[in-house]
Design a protein around this motif. Structure first.
Motif, PDB file in Angstrom:
ATOM      1  N   UNK A 209       0.834  -1.206   0.000  1.00 36.46           N
ATOM      2  CA  UNK A 209       0.000   0.000   0.000  1.00 36.46           C
ATOM      3  C   UNK A 209       0.869   1.256   0.000  1.00 36.46           C
ATOM      4  N   UNK A 210       1.876   1.275   0.864  1.00 34.95           N
ATOM      5  CA  UNK A 210       2.777   2.423   0.918  1.00 34.95           C
ATOM      6  C   UNK A 210       3.569   2.589  -0.365  1.00 34.95           C
ATOM      7  N   UNK A 211       4.045   1.479  -0.910  1.00 29.97           N
ATOM      8  CA  UNK A 211       4.819   1.545  -2.142  1.00 29.97           C
ATOM      9  C   UNK A 211       4.004   2.021  -3.322  1.00 29.97           C
ATOM     10  N   UNK A 212       2.779   1.516  -3.449  1.00 29.85           N
ATOM     11  CA  UNK A 212       1.913   1.953  -4.543  1.00 29.85           C
ATOM     12  C   UNK A 212       1.591   3.437  -4.436  1.00 29.85           C
TER      13      UNK A 212
ATOM     14  N   UNK B  23      -2.266  13.165  -0.526  1.00 26.69           N
ATOM     15  CA  UNK B  23      -1.460  12.051  -0.010  1.00 26.69           C
ATOM     16  C   UNK B  23      -1.706  11.891   1.495  1.00 26.69           C
ATOM     17  N   UNK B  24      -1.769  12.994   2.218  1.00 16.98           N
ATOM     18  CA  UNK B  24      -2.050  12.935   3.653  1.00 16.98           C
ATOM     19  C   UNK B  24      -3.395  12.293   3.954  1.00 16.98           C
ATOM     20  N   UNK B  25      -4.421  12.656   3.206  1.00 22.78           N
ATOM     21  CA  UNK B  25      -5.750  12.072   3.397  1.00 22.78           C
ATOM     22  C   UNK B  25      -5.734  10.578   3.083  1.00 22.78           C
ATOM     23  N   UNK B  26      -5.038  10.202   2.029  1.00 28.09           N
ATOM     24  CA  UNK B  26      -4.973   8.784   1.664  1.00 28.09           C
ATOM     25  C   UNK B  26      -4.241   7.985   2.743  1.00 28.09           C
ATOM     26  N   UNK B  27      -3.120   8.512   3.244  1.00 28.91           N
ATOM     27  CA  UNK B  27      -2.384   7.821   4.315  1.00 28.91           C
ATOM     28  C   UNK B  27      -3.267   7.705   5.555  1.00 28.91           C
ATOM     29  N   UNK B  28      -3.951   8.782   5.918  1.00 31.60           N
ATOM     30  CA  UNK B  28      -4.858   8.738   7.080  1.00 31.60           C
ATOM     31  C   UNK B  28      -5.938   7.675   6.862  1.00 31.60           C
ATOM     32  N   UNK B  29      -6.516   7.653   5.659  1.00 35.15           N
ATOM     33  CA  UNK B  29      -7.556   6.686   5.338  1.00 35.15           C
ATOM     34  C   UNK B  29      -7.014   5.256   5.444  1.00 35.15           C
TER      35      UNK B  29
ATOM     36  N   UNK C  29      -6.466   4.466   9.190  1.00 36.37           N
ATOM     37  CA  UNK C  29      -7.659   4.407  10.035  1.00 36.37           C
ATOM     38  C   UNK C  29      -8.685   3.351   9.592  1.00 36.37           C
ATOM     39  N   UNK C  30      -8.744   3.035   8.320  1.00 40.56           N
ATOM     40  CA  UNK C  30      -9.785   2.133   7.826  1.00 40.56           C
ATOM     41  C   UNK C  30      -9.327   0.700   7.576  1.00 40.56           C
ATOM     42  N   UNK C  31      -8.041   0.533   7.350  1.00 40.24           N
ATOM     43  CA  UNK C  31      -7.528  -0.796   7.037  1.00 40.24           C
ATOM     44  C   UNK C  31      -6.555  -1.224   8.124  1.00 40.24           C
ATOM     45  N   UNK C  32      -6.474  -2.489   8.337  1.00 46.36           N
ATOM     46  CA  UNK C  32      -5.567  -3.026   9.344  1.00 46.36           C
ATOM     47  C   UNK C  32      -4.198  -3.263   8.705  1.00 46.36           C
ATOM     48  N   UNK C  33      -3.548  -2.154   8.291  1.00 42.57           N
ATOM     49  CA  UNK C  33      -2.242  -2.263   7.656  1.00 42.57           C
ATOM     50  C   UNK C  33      -1.140  -2.171   8.701  1.00 42.57           C
ATOM     51  N   UNK C  34      -0.067  -2.861   8.446  1.00 45.99           N
ATOM     52  CA  UNK C  34       1.100  -2.775   9.305  1.00 45.99           C
ATOM     53  C   UNK C  34       1.749  -1.412   9.078  1.00 45.99           C
ATOM     54  N   UNK C  35       1.874  -0.620  10.134  1.00 49.10           N
ATOM     55  CA  UNK C  35       2.384   0.743  10.017  1.00 49.10           C
ATOM     56  C   UNK C  35       3.843   0.766   9.573  1.00 49.10           C
ATOM     57  N   UNK C  36       4.658  -0.139  10.094  1.00 47.73           N
ATOM     58  CA  UNK C  36       6.063  -0.192   9.681  1.00 47.73           C
ATOM     59  C   UNK C  36       6.157  -0.556   8.198  1.00 47.73           C
ATOM     60  N   UNK C  37       5.357  -1.521   7.764  1.00 42.76           N
ATOM     61  CA  UNK C  37       5.329  -1.885   6.348  1.00 42.76           C
ATOM     62  C   UNK C  37       4.907  -0.707   5.484  1.00 42.76           C
ATOM     63  N   UNK C  38       3.901   0.038   5.931  1.00 39.44           N
ATOM     64  CA  UNK C  38       3.438   1.216   5.197  1.00 39.44           C
ATOM     65  C   UNK C  38       4.559   2.242   5.068  1.00 39.44           C
ATOM     66  N   UNK C  39       5.270   2.496   6.150  1.00 38.07           N
ATOM     67  CA  UNK C  39       6.362   3.473   6.127  1.00 38.07           C
ATOM     68  C   UNK C  39       7.506   3.013   5.228  1.00 38.07           C
ATOM     69  N   UNK C  40       7.832   1.739   5.279  1.00 38.89           N
ATOM     70  CA  UNK C  40       8.879   1.214   4.386  1.00 38.89           C
ATOM     71  C   UNK C  40       8.425   1.361   2.935  1.00 38.89           C
ATOM     72  N   UNK C  41       7.179   1.039   2.660  1.00 39.85           N
ATOM     73  CA  UNK C  41       6.648   1.180   1.302  1.00 39.85           C
ATOM     74  C   UNK C  41       6.678   2.613   0.812  1.00 39.85           C
ATOM     75  N   UNK C  42       6.374   3.556   1.695  1.00 39.94           N
ATOM     76  CA  UNK C  42       6.408   4.966   1.318  1.00 39.94           C
ATOM     77  C   UNK C  42       7.832   5.424   0.981  1.00 39.94           C
TER      78      UNK C  42
END
Length: 123
Positions: free
Chosen positions: A39-42, A81-87, A90-103
């Motif tokens: 998700x973060x990478x995309x 981008x901020x709204x999408x990251x917040x969404x 807050x809405x999906x059970x994503x791993x935060x560390x994985x999201x940050x690495x992807x970003x």
């Protein structure tokens, strides 16, 4: 290597790195981690592509309009981008560390290309 070729190499590098990180994240950690990474990478790759388009349009504008155009698009892009990251958080059970690495995928691609170019030119 001209500017367009560098951008093409970065785009390809972004996708290859994202796939590599996704597979490694899934095998070494979990599908939950890999999903956050994807998700973060995309999002980061889409943001990078969007930024490239804004820069291309900005350099074609007259000096007075270019600054206002670039600033307004930068603020709009940042807000979206901020709204999408917040969404995503807050809405999906994503791993935060994985999201940050992807970003960070475009940053890793730029860093890797820089090191490659320094080594290939002899330092």
């Amino acid at each position: 290597m001209n500017d367009e070729k560098i951008v093409t190499v970065l785009h390809a590098g972004n996708w290859m790195l994202l796939v590599l990180l996704f597979v490694a994240g899934w095998l070494l950690f979990s599908l939950h981690f890999a999903a956050g990474l994807a998700a973060g990478g995309l999002l980061a790759i889409a943001n990078f592509f969007w930024l490239h388009g804004i820069i291309r349009r900005t350099v074609r504008l007259p000096k007075g309009r270019a600054q206002a155009y670039a600033l307004s698009r930068y603020m709009l892009r940042l807000a979206i981008i901020g709204v999408i990251v917040w969404f995503l958080i807050s809405r999906f059970d994503l791993n935060l560390i994985g999201l940050l690495v992807g970003l960070s995928v475009p940053v890793m691609s730029i860093f890797t290309l820089t090191i490659y170019r320094l080594i290939s030119k002899g330092g």
